[in-house]
Write a protein that holds these residues in place. Structure first.
Motif, mmCIF file in Angstrom:
data_model
loop_
_atom_site.group_PDB
_atom_site.id
_atom_site.type_symbol
_atom_site.label_atom_id
_atom_site.label_comp_id
_atom_site.label_asym_id
_atom_site.label_seq_id
_atom_site.Cartn_x
_atom_site.Cartn_y
_atom_site.Cartn_z
ATOM 1 N N ARG A 1 9.074 4.319 -2.206
ATOM 2 C CA ARG A 1 7.982 4.637 -1.287
ATOM 3 C C ARG A 1 8.142 6.046 -0.715
ATOM 4 N NH1 ARG A 1 4.557 1.278 1.432
ATOM 5 N NH2 ARG A 1 5.821 -0.533 0.883
ATOM 6 N N GLU A 2 9.403 6.453 -0.480
ATOM 7 C CA GLU A 2 9.649 7.790 0.048
ATOM 8 C C GLU A 2 9.160 8.854 -0.933
ATOM 9 O OE1 GLU A 2 13.769 9.235 0.433
ATOM 10 O OE2 GLU A 2 13.357 9.388 2.581
ATOM 11 N N THR B 1 5.388 9.042 -0.830
ATOM 12 C CA THR B 1 4.916 9.737 0.367
ATOM 13 C C THR B 1 5.108 11.241 0.233
ATOM 14 O OG1 THR B 1 5.459 7.816 1.727
ATOM 15 C CG2 THR B 1 5.189 9.916 2.865
ATOM 16 N N GLY C 1 0.811 7.651 0.110
ATOM 17 C CA GLY C 1 2.046 7.062 -0.414
ATOM 18 C C GLY C 1 2.011 5.548 -0.373
ATOM 19 N N HIS C 2 1.574 4.991 0.752
ATOM 20 C CA HIS C 2 1.472 3.535 0.888
ATOM 21 C C HIS C 2 0.460 2.968 -0.104
ATOM 22 C CE1 HIS C 2 1.132 -0.407 2.765
ATOM 23 N NE2 HIS C 2 -0.167 -0.214 2.846
ATOM 24 N N VAL D 1 1.875 2.921 -3.754
ATOM 25 C CA VAL D 1 2.836 1.852 -4.008
ATOM 26 C C VAL D 1 2.147 0.492 -4.039
ATOM 27 C CG1 VAL D 1 4.856 0.665 -3.053
ATOM 28 C CG2 VAL D 1 4.769 3.159 -3.068
ATOM 29 N N ARG D 2 1.164 0.290 -3.165
ATOM 30 C CA ARG D 2 0.525 -1.022 -3.052
ATOM 31 C C ARG D 2 -0.520 -1.268 -4.133
ATOM 32 N NH1 ARG D 2 -2.060 -3.832 2.412
ATOM 33 N NH2 ARG D 2 -2.529 -5.830 1.420
ATOM 34 N N ALA E 1 6.150 0.635 -7.621
ATOM 35 C CA ALA E 1 7.024 0.195 -6.533
ATOM 36 C C ALA E 1 8.490 0.216 -6.950
ATOM 37 C CB ALA E 1 6.621 -1.208 -6.100
#
Length: 456
Positions: free
Chosen positions: A119-120, A123, A315-316, A319-320, A454
Motif C-alpha cells: 500500500r505504501e 500511495t 493509493g487506497h 490496492v482495493r 495488494a
C-alpha cells in the motif's frame, strides 16, 4: 521520496515550460521556424533514446549515483541553455539537458519501486502521478508567469535559470537522504544491443516528432519501420542469446507478461490522449480565443486541482479496486474532455475560463486515476532484478505515447483549423481523444484483479 519525485518533476516542467517561451526566444535569437521547433524537439529526442540504457546502468552502478549525476548534468545544461547566444547553440544545450533528464528519470521509478512495498508503494506512486500531472500543466503557467515578470530583464532565459538552483538543492538533499540501491545480480549490458537500441529509438522518435514537418513523406514511414525493426531485433536477439539475457536492455520476460503488455498499451493510448489534449487545448486558447501565454497557463490550474483532489485516495483505490481504478480514470478523462468541448462550443471569442474549469477538473481527476495505478499494476509482475529495465521501458513508452499524441493530434487540429476553422478542429480532436480513452477503459478489463496489486 520527495527528493526523487521533485527531481523527476524538473524534467516534466522543462518539457512544457519551454513551449510557452518559444515565441520570445525567436524574437530575441532569431532562427527559422524549424530551428525554433528543434529547441523543444531536441530535448525530447535525447531524453527518449537514453532511458532504457540509463535504467540498466542504474541497476549496475547504483541508482542514487546515476540520479545525482543526472541532476548535476541537468543544472549545467540548464545554465548553458540560459547563456546560449544563438538558436543552434540553444538546440545543442537542450539536447544535452535531454540526455541529463534521461539519465536521472528512470532512477526515480526504479528507486521508488525498490524502496517501498504494498500500500505504501501505491500511495507513493499516486503522489508521483499527481506531481507529474501538476508539472505538465504547471509548466505552462510557470513559463507564462516568468516571461511576463521578466525578472532582472532576463526575459526567456529565466525559464532555464530556474531549474539550476532547484537541481543543486536536490543534489544536496539527495546525497543526504536517498539510500543507495541497485540490482545485486544485474548483468552488464552489451554494447552492440545498446547501439542498436539507441539507433532504433532515434529513428522512431524522430519520425514521430518530425513526420508532420515533412508532410509524412514515404521516407519518414520507412524510418519509423526500420526503428521498430531494430528495437524488436535487440529484444529477440537478447532473449535467444543466453550470454546476453542477464544484462538484457529489453527483457522479454517482462514484455511477455500479460499484465505488463496490457498496461504498456493502455498507458501509451491514454498518455497520447492526455498529452495531445493539453497541446490542442493550449493552441485553441491562444490562437482561437486570443488568450495570452500567462492566461492560458492559468486556466490549467483547474486541471492541477483535479489531480490534487484524488491525491490522498489513489493509493487506497488502487490496492482495493485494481484495474477498475484505471477504468474509472479513463472514463472520467473522456467525460472531462467532452465537458470542455461542450463549454467551448458555447463561446465565439474570449471564452469564460470558469466554463472550462469543471471539465478540466474532471480531466485532472481522470489522469491521476490512470497513471499511478497503471504504474503499480505494471510493476506488480516485475521481478526486482528487472526493476531498472522495467522503469526504462515504462518511461520510454510514456514518451512514445506523448510523441504519438502530440504529432497526430496537432497535425489533425492544425490541418482542420486551416481549412474549416477552429471550432470543427477542436470538436474532432476532442471526439478522437474521448474515443481513445474509452478504448483504454475497455482494454483495462484485461488487467489483473486487485489481489495481485495488494500482494505486491
Amino acid at each position: 521520496m520527495v527528493v526523487l519525485v521533485l527531481g523527476f518533476m524538473l524534467d516534466l516542467l522543462n518539457v512544457t515550460i519551454v513551449n510557452v517561451a518559444l515565441p520570445a526566444i525567436q524574437d530575441d535569437l532569431g532562427g527559422t521556424p524549424s530551428q525554433i521547433g528543434w529547441i523543444a524537439t531536441a530535448y525530447l529526442l535525447a531524453f527518449a533514446i537514453v532511458l532504457i540504457t540509463a535504467a540498466r546502468l542504474g541497476d549496475l552502478w547504483g541508482r542514487k549515483r546515476l540520479f545525482l549525476i543526472g541532476l548535476g548534468a541537468f543544472a549545467l545544461s540548464g545554465a548553458w541553455s540560459a547563456l546560449a547566444h544563438g538558436p543552434g547553440e540553444l538546440i545543442a544545450a537542450r539536447a544535452a539537458q535531454g540526455l541529463a533528464a534521461g539519465l536521472l528519470a528512470p532512477q526515480v521509478m526504479s528507486s521508488l519501486y525498490t524502496l517501498f512495498r504494498g500500500r505504501e508503494r501505491a500511495t507513493v506512486l499516486g503522489l508521483f502521478g499527481v506531481i507529474a500531472g501538476i508539472a505538465q500543466a504547471g509548466g505552462l503557467l510557470l513559463g507564462g508567469a516568468l516571461i511576463a515578470a521578466d525578472v532582472a530583464s532576463l526575459g526567456w532565459r529565466t525559464v532555464f535559470w530556474i531549474s539550476v538552483p532547484i537541481a543543486l538543492i536536490l543534489i544536496g538533499l539527495g546525497t543526504w537522504l536517498i539510500p543507495e540501491n541497485r540490482a545485486p545480480d544485474a548483468g552488464r549490458p552489451q554494447w552492440l544491443p545498446v547501439i542498436g537500441l539507441t539507433l532504433g529509438l532515434v529513428a522512431i522518435v524522430f519520425s514521430l516528432l518530425e513526420g508532420r514537418t515533412y508532410d509524412w513523406a514515404p521516407w519518414t514511414w520507412l524510418l519509423l519501420a526500420a526503428g521498430a525493426a531494430a528495437v524488436a531485433a535487440v529484444a529477440l536477439g537478447e532473449h535467444h542469446n543466453p550470454a546476453r539475457r542477464d544484462g538484457a536492455l529489453l527483457p522479454v520476460a517482462i514484455l511477455r507478461e500479460r499484465t505488463s503488455a496490457v498496461a504498456l498499451l493502455v498507458q501509451m493510448i491514454a498518455f497520447a490522449a492526455f498529452s495531445g489534449f493539453l497541446l490542442v487545448f493550449i493552441l485553441w486558447l491562444q490562437d482561437a480565443q486570443d488568450y495570452t501565454a500567462l492566461a492560458a497557463g492559468t486556466v490549467t490550474i483547474a486541471f492541477c486541482a483535479g489531480g490534487l483532489a484524488t491525491a490522498g485516495l489513489v493509493g487506497h483505490l488502487t490496492v482495493r479496486f485494481g484495474r477498475y481504478t484505471v477504468v474509472a480514470g479513463t472514463l472520467l478523462g473522456a467525460l472531462g474532455t467532452a465537458a470542455v468541448l461542450g463549454a467551448a462550443t458555447t463561446a465565439t471569442s474570449d471564452v469564460n475560463p470558469w466554463l472550462l474549469a469543471p471539465g478540466l477538473f474532471v480531466l485532472g481527476m481522470g489522469i491521476n486515476l490512470v497513471m499511478p495505478p497503471l504504474t503499480t499494476l505494471f510493476l506488480s509482475t516485475t521481478p526486482p532484478r528487472y526493476a531498472g529495465s522495467a522503469s526504462g521501458i515504462w518511461t520510454t513508452s510514456q514518451q512514445f505515447g506523448a510523441a504519438i499524441g502530440v504529432a497526430s493530434l496537432s497535425s489533425m487540429f492544425l490541418g482542420i483549423a486551416a481549412t474549416s476553422g477552429y471550432a470543427p478542429a477542436l470538436t474532432i480532436s476532442a471526439i478522437s481523444i474521448s474515443t481513445a480513452l474509452v478504448i483504454s477503459a475497455a482494454l483495462c478489463l484485461a488487467l489483473p484483479a486487485r489481489s495481485k496489486v495488494a500482494s505486491a
